[in-house]
Design a protein around this motif. Structure first.
Motif, short mmCIF file in Angstrom:
data_model
loop_
_atom_site.label_atom_id
_atom_site.label_comp_id
_atom_site.label_asym_id
_atom_site.label_seq_id
_atom_site.Cartn_x
_atom_site.Cartn_y
_atom_site.Cartn_z
N ARG A 8 0.81 -1.34 -0.03
CA ARG A 8 -0.03 0.14 -0.17
C ARG A 8 0.86 1.06 0.18
O ARG A 8 0.42 2.46 -0.59
CB ARG A 8 -0.96 0.07 1.17
CG ARG A 8 -1.88 1.14 1.30
CD ARG A 8 -3.09 0.71 2.21
NE ARG A 8 -2.65 0.64 3.73
CZ ARG A 8 -2.66 -0.62 4.34
NH1 ARG A 8 -3.07 -1.60 3.64
NH2 ARG A 8 -2.11 -0.37 5.29
N SER A 9 2.06 1.38 0.73
CA SER A 9 2.85 2.47 0.67
C SER A 9 3.26 2.56 -0.71
O SER A 9 3.54 3.80 -0.95
CB SER A 9 4.12 2.01 1.54
OG SER A 9 3.67 1.82 2.84
N ILE B 77 0.64 4.44 -2.89
CA ILE B 77 0.67 5.68 -2.22
C ILE B 77 1.49 6.47 -2.97
O ILE B 77 1.20 7.62 -3.24
CB ILE B 77 0.48 5.86 -0.70
CG1 ILE B 77 -0.71 5.11 -0.28
CG2 ILE B 77 0.56 7.16 -0.20
CD1 ILE B 77 -1.02 5.22 1.53
N ARG C 134 0.63 9.63 -5.11
CA ARG C 134 1.34 11.01 -4.85
C ARG C 134 2.16 11.60 -5.95
O ARG C 134 2.34 12.79 -6.08
CB ARG C 134 2.14 10.78 -3.55
CG ARG C 134 2.68 12.17 -2.89
CD ARG C 134 3.55 11.87 -1.76
NE ARG C 134 4.01 13.24 -1.26
CZ ARG C 134 4.89 13.32 -0.13
NH1 ARG C 134 5.32 12.22 0.52
NH2 ARG C 134 5.24 14.35 0.27
N TYR D 16 -2.98 15.00 -3.17
CA TYR D 16 -2.35 14.62 -1.99
C TYR D 16 -2.34 15.82 -0.82
O TYR D 16 -2.67 15.47 0.25
CB TYR D 16 -0.96 13.98 -2.14
CG TYR D 16 -0.30 13.57 -1.13
CD1 TYR D 16 -0.46 12.11 -0.36
CD2 TYR D 16 0.73 14.41 -0.47
CE1 TYR D 16 0.30 12.09 0.59
CE2 TYR D 16 1.38 14.08 0.71
CZ TYR D 16 1.25 12.61 1.19
OH TYR D 16 2.00 12.28 2.35
N TYR E 171 -9.20 7.46 -1.52
CA TYR E 171 -8.19 6.69 -1.27
C TYR E 171 -6.94 7.09 -0.34
O TYR E 171 -6.74 6.69 0.75
CB TYR E 171 -7.19 6.27 -2.58
CG TYR E 171 -6.44 5.01 -2.18
CD1 TYR E 171 -6.91 3.77 -2.44
CD2 TYR E 171 -5.04 5.09 -1.97
CE1 TYR E 171 -6.22 2.56 -2.20
CE2 TYR E 171 -4.34 3.75 -1.88
CZ TYR E 171 -4.84 2.77 -1.88
OH TYR E 171 -4.02 1.50 -1.72
N PHE E 172 -6.77 8.58 -0.70
CA PHE E 172 -5.62 9.17 0.47
C PHE E 172 -6.15 9.59 1.51
O PHE E 172 -5.63 9.41 2.78
CB PHE E 172 -5.35 10.46 -0.25
CG PHE E 172 -4.11 10.45 -1.32
CD1 PHE E 172 -3.22 9.46 -1.23
CD2 PHE E 172 -4.10 11.25 -2.42
CE1 PHE E 172 -2.17 9.53 -2.24
CE2 PHE E 172 -3.20 11.32 -3.48
CZ PHE E 172 -2.15 10.27 -3.44
N TYR F 132 -6.16 6.40 3.72
CA TYR F 132 -4.92 5.73 4.27
C TYR F 132 -4.10 6.85 4.78
O TYR F 132 -3.10 6.67 5.62
CB TYR F 132 -4.28 5.14 3.30
CG TYR F 132 -4.95 3.78 3.03
CD1 TYR F 132 -4.94 2.73 4.01
CD2 TYR F 132 -5.61 3.33 1.68
CE1 TYR F 132 -5.76 1.60 3.52
CE2 TYR F 132 -6.15 2.31 1.37
CZ TYR F 132 -6.19 1.31 2.42
OH TYR F 132 -6.71 0.12 1.88
#
Length: 521
Positions: free
Chosen positions: A107-108, A111, A115, A122, A158-159, A162
């Motif tokens: 997941r990182s 993101i 981003r 973001y 999504y941002f 998380y």
């Protein structure tokens, strides 16, 4: 709609969708699939995006492929209305997004990519400032803004889920969710066409009747190209030439599109047109038949492509190869185990054979010892029997010493009977029988332990005597059955001393003969 802000670090897209679905009273997959589908399409719009996604995807493409192919998201409208290249890449991204729900490291990476390509969104989430987005949209025309807003909304959610689940711009999130709800419930692309046809059936019938009355039969491209009406035929030929210019022969391409649902072609017209215009109707019908035929072939080609895509076959082959590899490993392992067990078996059999041989030797030795012991005991027993007979003889001799003179008479009298009578004695010790036979050879002696003696021997006997102390039951009953059947004369011997036995025999014979004068003993 009010949204409860939940301080939950473990929240993900799926759990967020369930929370919202409870408020909207809809299926939670709608929101989840909307977010995943639009994010996946939003990351297919440049080579750089695809390149970054492929780096993640090819780290474990089999896992991501399986995740996508087994999920409903790949059939979501946003993905299906994209072009084929976009759908190919969006499927990959969907697989990555699904696995990212439970894999924080993956997941990182997601993101990080989002981003990189959506920094404004973001920052809007991170700083809780939607003015940045307003400035972005003010620079766009209406059509572009509508397209971008849909993708931005999915990325924003999504941002928000998380990066900042505790503090969100509720108003903006609610407006996004309202857009999702409106897209799902009111957008024509999500409508049930059969129900729409039913809703407009009266208008469709009117237009259909008008077409038949004015233009006649028009159901497929062949009807158009062969029509008597010159205008219809001319429109068809123009469209046919357009296909020919692009190297497409409609006779071949539309061969299986012989029957077109004319109601579906009329539906867009009656939904949009307020008045009946025969020219527009004619154009809609002719172009609609060609377009619908092309759409049908496009859908079939698209379906055929994704069913036979090389990537799909490659993955299936990879799965089979992995399975074969695992089976081979398992076979090797089983073979090694089998070899080990066979060696163990041989060693065990060898030890078993050795132990059995030892036991057999011990058994034979023990049996020999026991047999020797039995022979010794049998000899001792025979000696004891002889000794016992001698002892009994001495006792009887001593006890009956005063009647010796009478015994002498008995001898004379027994010899008298043995001359005229055939006597058989069954039983008695072997040595005793031997001595009795020496003294009276005319008396027949039978072994009391031989139940298989010839029964015919008894036929010739006048008297049969049993020495029951030295005989078994079988011999006794065999002889007694014959005696009862043939009413033979018989008696019992209770003495051991031969001289006394003579007296018993004489007494029995005298009794049977009725000669009481001779029964002085």
């Amino acid at each position: 709609m009010d949204i409860e802000v939940r301080n939950n670090r473990k929240i993900n897209v799926s759990s967020f969708s369930k929370i919202i679905a409870e408020h909207l009273n809809i299926d939670s997959n709608i929101i989840r699939n909307y977010i995943f589908a639009n994010i996946s399409i939003s990351l297919t719009r440049s080579k750089e995006m695809k390149k970054d996604i492929d780096k993640i995807y090819y780290e474990d493409r089999l896992k991501y492929y399986n995740a996508a192919i087994n999920d409903t998201c790949i059939n979501y409208t946003t993905i299906k209305q994209a072009n084929i290249e976009q759908e190919i890449y969006s499927r990959r991204i969907v697989g990555v997004l699904i696995e990212g729900e439970t894999d924080s490291m993956l997941r990182s990476k997601i993101i990080k990519v989002l981003r990189k390509y959506y920094p404004i969104i973001y920052n809007a989430v991170k700083k809780h400032d939607k003015k940045i987005l307003k400035n972005r949209y003010m620079k766009m025309d209406l059509i572009t803004r509508n397209i971008e807003a849909k993708f931005d909304a999915a990325v924003y959610l999504y941002f928000a889920i998380y990066i900042s689940p505790e503090i969100v711009d509720q108003g903006f999130v609610i407006s996004i969710l309202n857009d999702i709800e409106e897209f799902e419930s009111k957008n024509f692309i999500n409508e049930n066409i059969e129900m729409e046809i039913e809703n407009y059936k009266n208008k469709i019938k009117e237009v259909n009747l008008l077409i038949k009355q004015k233009f006649g039969k028009v159901y497929n491209f062949k009807d158009i190209l062969r029509h008597k009406n010159g205008e219809i035929r001319k429109l068809g030929e123009i469209l046919e030439n357009l296909f020919i210019m692009n190297g497409i022969n409609i006779e071949s391409m539309f061969e299986k599109s012989q029957f077109i649902c004319i109601e579906k072609i009329i539906l867009p017209y009656v939904r949009m047109a307020k008045n009946e215009d025969s020219d527009i109707i004619l154009f809609c019908i002719v172009s609609g038949i060609f377009v619908q035929s092309l759409i049908n072939e496009y859908k079939k080609a698209r379906k055929l492509y994704f069913n036979n895509i090389e990537e799909s076959s490659s993955y299936k082959l990879s799965i089979l190869e992995e399975q074969i590899s695992e089976v081979k490993k398992e076979n090797i392992s089983l073979k090694n185990k089998l070899d080990y067990f066979n060696k163990e078996k041989l060693m065990y059999e060898k030890r078993l054979k050795s132990e059995l041989s030892k036991l057999d030797s011990i058994y034979k030795l023990e049996m020999k010892k026991k047999e020797d012991r039995i022979r010794i005991l049998e000899n001792k027993l025979n000696e004891e029997k002889i000794l016992k007979l001698d002892l009994e003889y001495l006792k009887e001799y001593e006890f009956n010493s005063d009647t010796n003179h009478r015994i002498s008479d008995c001898k004379k009298r027994l010899e008298k009977y043995t001359i005229s009578k055939k006597i058989i004695i069954i039983g008695g010790d072997k040595e005793w029988r031997r001595r009795f036979r020496i003294k009276y050879p005319e008396i027949r002696m039978l072994n009391g332990f031989n139940e298989n003696f010839d029964i015919r021997i008894l036929n010739t006997a006048d008297y049969i005597f049993f020495y029951t102390q030295y005989m078994n039951h079988s011999t006794f009953h065999r002889a007694m059955d014959f005696i009862k059947l043939n009413k033979c004369k018989f008696g019992y011997i209770g003495k051991t001393n031969i001289d006394l036995v003579e007296g018993e025999i004489i007494e029995k014979i005298v009794t049977c003969e009725g000669n009481h004068e001779e029964s002085t003993y």
